[in-house]
Design a protein around this motif. Structure first.
Motif, short mmCIF file in Angstrom:
data_model
loop_
_atom_site.label_atom_id
_atom_site.label_comp_id
_atom_site.label_asym_id
_atom_site.label_seq_id
_atom_site.Cartn_x
_atom_site.Cartn_y
_atom_site.Cartn_z
N THR A 336 18.78 -6.65 0.48
CA THR A 336 17.63 -7.46 0.06
C THR A 336 16.39 -6.92 0.76
O THR A 336 16.48 -6.09 1.68
N GLY A 337 15.22 -7.41 0.33
CA GLY A 337 13.97 -7.07 1.02
C GLY A 337 13.67 -5.59 1.08
O GLY A 337 13.40 -5.05 2.17
N TYR A 338 13.72 -4.90 -0.05
CA TYR A 338 13.41 -3.47 -0.07
C TYR A 338 11.98 -3.25 0.43
O TYR A 338 11.05 -3.98 0.08
N ALA A 339 11.82 -2.23 1.29
CA ALA A 339 10.53 -1.99 1.93
C ALA A 339 10.33 -0.50 2.15
O ALA A 339 11.28 0.28 2.08
N ALA A 340 9.09 -0.11 2.43
CA ALA A 340 8.75 1.29 2.70
C ALA A 340 8.15 1.38 4.10
O ALA A 340 7.42 0.49 4.54
#
Length: 457
Positions: A336-340
């Motif tokens: 969950t919570g895909y981020a860069a």
């Protein structure tokens, strides 16, 4: 008998069809020497080793070697290991020197080691990383207790520092260990360590450095008297990383000896992980100048893993024995919570769909991410490759060995190996329910024969 010296040389040469040239190295060589010397009272020992490696291959094979996860040549900020696409050879070395004091009650050790970026020994064994220098030191004490409760106590403190050839200190650890043997011949051990915040040159898989947060790690075990027909052991560990997440694991083990020549053991392991920054993939993004026009994508990972190791060792006669090992395994992972990564050298992330861009769930557990919403950057889809979206992995390993020592020092082994493994979308089953489904995975079987012969008596 206080001094020793040894030498080792290996060579691997392959005759390859042309279509294997980009993938396999046709030649790999390794040579090394190690030596040690003890003092007259054998309390002091100094020693060390040096190993040199060389691998030859096509430009594609050597390029893959340079950019493998062992070394990541050409990663951003690592000017000391430039990537060279024209190379056909890679050279390197691994060396260590150390001194050990084994006194009573005090003992201590100091070790220096370096593994150059070009060192490569995977044709011989297993190498997880090169490009490292380290210094490790330890000091401790032992005490033979005379109390009604304790037989012996051993405590030690240690420190380990490691940095790459560019000078980045990628690992630091300060810890304490202890072990105690009771009068009942039960044993207890514990370990605790602190890892301060340090640059991580592997978290982005060939991308820029990340400043990993500090964390604590600990473990403990207790074991009953090894002389009994029933031996019990309990191992537990706990890691706390603050912003990085946490992990704990527990393994109870029971070993039975119903008769003198038969030993049975069962060891289930449960591991629960929460990683707040699990690397997923790297995608090009022309709008992201902060991290070199690439998005280094991470996710919040919650993973549970259950495995059971069962083993049987039976000596039928003095020369004939049978061993059987079975290990079913299941792991469920939820992303969950895909981020860069926001900027090099930090541990800050921009969450897609909240801080920038959009996230859309697609059928078959695929995820579509547009890194800048209506901007110029192209959207990308996760889920076509393994370990990008939520999944459940099931596997089983079975090993059976029959060993016959037909003459002293000479033996014949008949070995059977079966492997079942598969990955699928999360199906809502509990870990125990999923463990039953491991047997439904298609099997791969291998049977082979090994023989050894000892010259002389």
């Amino acid at each position: 008998g206080r001094a020793s010296i040894a030498m080792l040389s290996t060579a691997a040469n392959r005759a390859l069809a042309p279509h294997f040239d980009p993938y396999l190295r046709p030649a790999a060589y390794l040579s090394g020497v190690d030596a040690s010397r003890a003092s007259s009272n054998r309390r002091w020992t100094i020693g060390g080793y040096w190993i040199g490696s060389r691998v030859d291959g096509s430009t594609a094979a050597i390029a893959a070697t340079q950019q493998s996860s062992v070394r990541y040549f050409g990663r951003p900020g690592a000017d000391y290991i430039p990537f060279d696409s024209t190379k056909r050879q890679l050279l390197g070395h691994d060396a260590s020197a150390g001194i050990v004091y084994q006194g009573t009650p005090i003992f201590a050790s100091l070790q220096l080691r370096e593994t150059s970026p070009g060192f490569e020994m995977n044709d011989l064994g297993y190498l997880s990383r090169s490009d490292a220098r380290s210094v490790a030191g330890a000091i401790g004490a032992t005490h033979d207790a005379s109390s009604s409760l304790l037989r012996s106590v051993r405590v030690s403190a240690y420190t380990l520092d490691a940095w790459n050839f560019g000078g980045d200190p990628f690992y630091r650890e300060v810890g304490f260990t202890s072990s105690t043997e009771l009068r009942s011949l039960w044993s207890v051990s514990a370990r605790a360590a602190f890892l301060p915040s340090s640059p991580d040159d592997r978290l982005t898989r060939g991308g820029p450095l990340v400043q990993a947060p500090s964390r604590w790690t600990s473990s403990a075990s207790i074991q009953s008297d090894l002389r009994g027909k029933i031996v019990a052991r309990l191992d537990a560990s706990f890691d706390a990383g603050g912003a990085a997440g946490r992990e704990w694991a527990v393994t109870p083990t029971v070993t039975l000896r119903p008769i003198l020549k038969l030993q049975l053991s069962l060891a289930p392991t449960l591991d629960v992980l929460h990683d707040r920054a699990q690397y997923v993939t790297t995608v090009p993004d022309s709008s992201n100048l902060a991290t070199g026009q690439s998005d280094y994508v991470f996710a919040d990972l919650r993973q549970r893993t259950l495995s059971v190791s069962a083993r049987a060792d039976w000596s039928l006669t003095n020369t004939l024995s049978v061993q059987l090992f079975v290990q079913p395994f299941i792991s469920s992972a939820r992303f969950t919570g895909y981020a860069a990564l926001r900027s090099p050298g930090s541990y800050d992330f921009d969450v897609f769909g909240r801080d920038r861009g959009t996230v859309e769930s697609l059928p078959d557990d695929h995820v579509r991410i547009d890194p800048d919403g209506s901007g110029s950057a192209a959207a990308f889809i996760l889920g076509d490759d393994a370990n990008e979206t939520s999944f459940v992995s099931r596997a089983i390993r079975v090993n059976g060995v029959i060993r016959w020592e037909y003459r002293s020092g000479s033996a014949i082994y008949l070995v059977w190996q079966q492997t079942r493994d598969g990955t699928a979308a999360l199906d809502g089953a509990t870990l125990v329910q999923g463990l039953d489904r491991v047997w439904n995975v298609p099997a791969k079987n291998v049977v082979y024969l090994k023989a050894s012969y000892r010259f002389g008596r």
